[in-house]
Design a protein around this motif. Sequence first.
Motif: not given
Length: 659
Positions: A182-190, A218-219
């Motif tokens: 779960k999470g948005e992971y914006k830092s991972v994409l950066q 949340y998914k």
Amino acid sequence: MNGLRSKKNYNFVYISGVECGMPQDKIVVVGARENNLKNVTVEIPRDKLVVITGLSGSGKSSLAFDTIYAEGQRRYVESLSAYARQFLGQMDKPDVDHIEGLSPAVSIDQKSASKNPRSTVGTVTEIYDYLRILYARAGVPYCPNGHGPIERQSTDQIVDVAKELPEGTRLQILAPVVRGRKGEYKSVLQEINKAGYVRVRVDGQMYEVTDDIPMDRYKQHTIEVIVDRLVVKEGIERRLTDSIEAALKMGKGLVTLSYDGASREGQGQDAPATHRLEADATGEVVDVLFSESYSCPECGFSMSDLEPRMFSFNSPYGACPECTGLGTKTEFDPDLICPDPNKPLRNGAILPFVYKSGEVKEWWPEMLDAVGRAVGFDASRPVKEIPEKGMNAVWYGLSEPITVHMRYGRGERKFNTRWEGVLASLKKRYEQTDSEWVKNDLQQYMSTKPCPVCQGRRLKPEVLAVKLAGRDISTVTNLSVEDCLAFFSGLAKKLTKRQLAIAERAVKEILERLRFLENVGLGYLTLDRNARTLAGGEAQRIRLATQIGSGLMGCLYILDEPSIGLHQRDNRKLIETLLRLRDLGNTVIVVEHDEETMLSADWLIELGPGAGEHGGKVVAEGTVEEFLRSGCETAQYLNGEKEIEVPLARRQPRTPSPV
């Protein structure tokens, strides 16, 4: 004494600005009037085994549960923050003047058995949690296709598999950086963008890294980096090796090869079996996960590193995909749909196709006639005379269209349609209807049976292929508590030194909890027994064993007749368990009628003298010796002054015994 604290419970008072502690060695209940209690005032010693007895309806549960436990829970909830209390709701104060000396209260009654279909004896007692850790850390993975233990996979082996693809195959090399989290992971994409990669695949959809990728925090999401895209041909070995190495580094030992499955149809039979099967089954884009961790050299089967969640039937990573981890499937049953094989197939044999009046519903007889013509049988014959091939077509459908002849008065109309089978038609109707009446009507034709894929074992085949001392986790949970105790007691002799060092702590915790279950007389239960099928007394004793395993001190435990359903042989084990809970530093209050339990108590209280409005008073209380001298009703039976005589003539049963 200022600034000093003892480990015992104290009430603190202030005298001339100095804090003085007085030990609270008893629970004092003043003016209890809950239900039929008559302004009861009673003192209960702390850190003792206390038995409350009396006639049914005399007020035992009103004092123990509705007064003492309810007030203990209410005070605990009020001690929490306002934020936490909003989720717990307001608890009413019981009808009592006041209670002193209360500890946090834990109720272990017979109504607290789990109704969750996924709960088992193993999960409720936390034994299964330790089993998952044990198998994830010390288990040995085997090939599910029967090729023995599987080992880690090298980069060269992965490159060799990719080179076996037919020339011209479009191949993508992906690095899984996030798998089902779960999470948005914006830092991972950066970070992916900084590393120089342009494209990613998120939840199966292709995006550029700079796109605004929709992800719900949340998914659960899966993010894979597109490391390289190429076409298989001569001379790409160096590029293929470099790309796979880069993907393995970014994916922390994992790489996914994604290719067009249809392009593999011309591949030879020497290709890995798992890949051939996937391509033949779908003919579409196929993703194959490779790992530096585990791979079978014979058939190419590979799996990621073992994790505890892989052994959970409540997680999509471990649960059988067919039954989603339930171990059973509720489906339409041909035996319930057609209970009378003597009836003609088209004239009322299929019960869901018949009105309550007995008339067969329109259109279905003509459909069954068409199925008969297509397969070669007469639908007007009784079901028992129709060959098995014909009934299989009726139940499960046909791949080829059927020709239906519909008669309207003097005319007739012919048309072709697909026949999906009776079972598929009923399932479609059940899933698409919004009517509860229709669903309830169709449910009478459904039955619950073990899952045909996992055979009731709840987990994926690759998970069940992980073994410890020759047994998979499902086989271990299928053992009774007694057999499981014997297995883990001798496990150390069957493990390597490395496995033993890893498994020692987990095995110790498992053995402890298994002994608790055996000590409360539950050695006959299996760990995979569904919690919903447990009797009230069994569920209560399981909770009791779990509480002992938690090792809490200074608590107030209240139990409701834990000896119910227990054989007299195991009664002593239960009493020893209660005494052990007391010796940990807890107060144990038991509502009980059992003679042996009463005589083992530190303090006895009898409520009565009668039931209902005639009860609700303390008739006698004290130690066992004091109680036996009190002359109350229960004391007279315990002393042998009164007894229930065996009748000279017994009533005869109205019907003879079948045994």
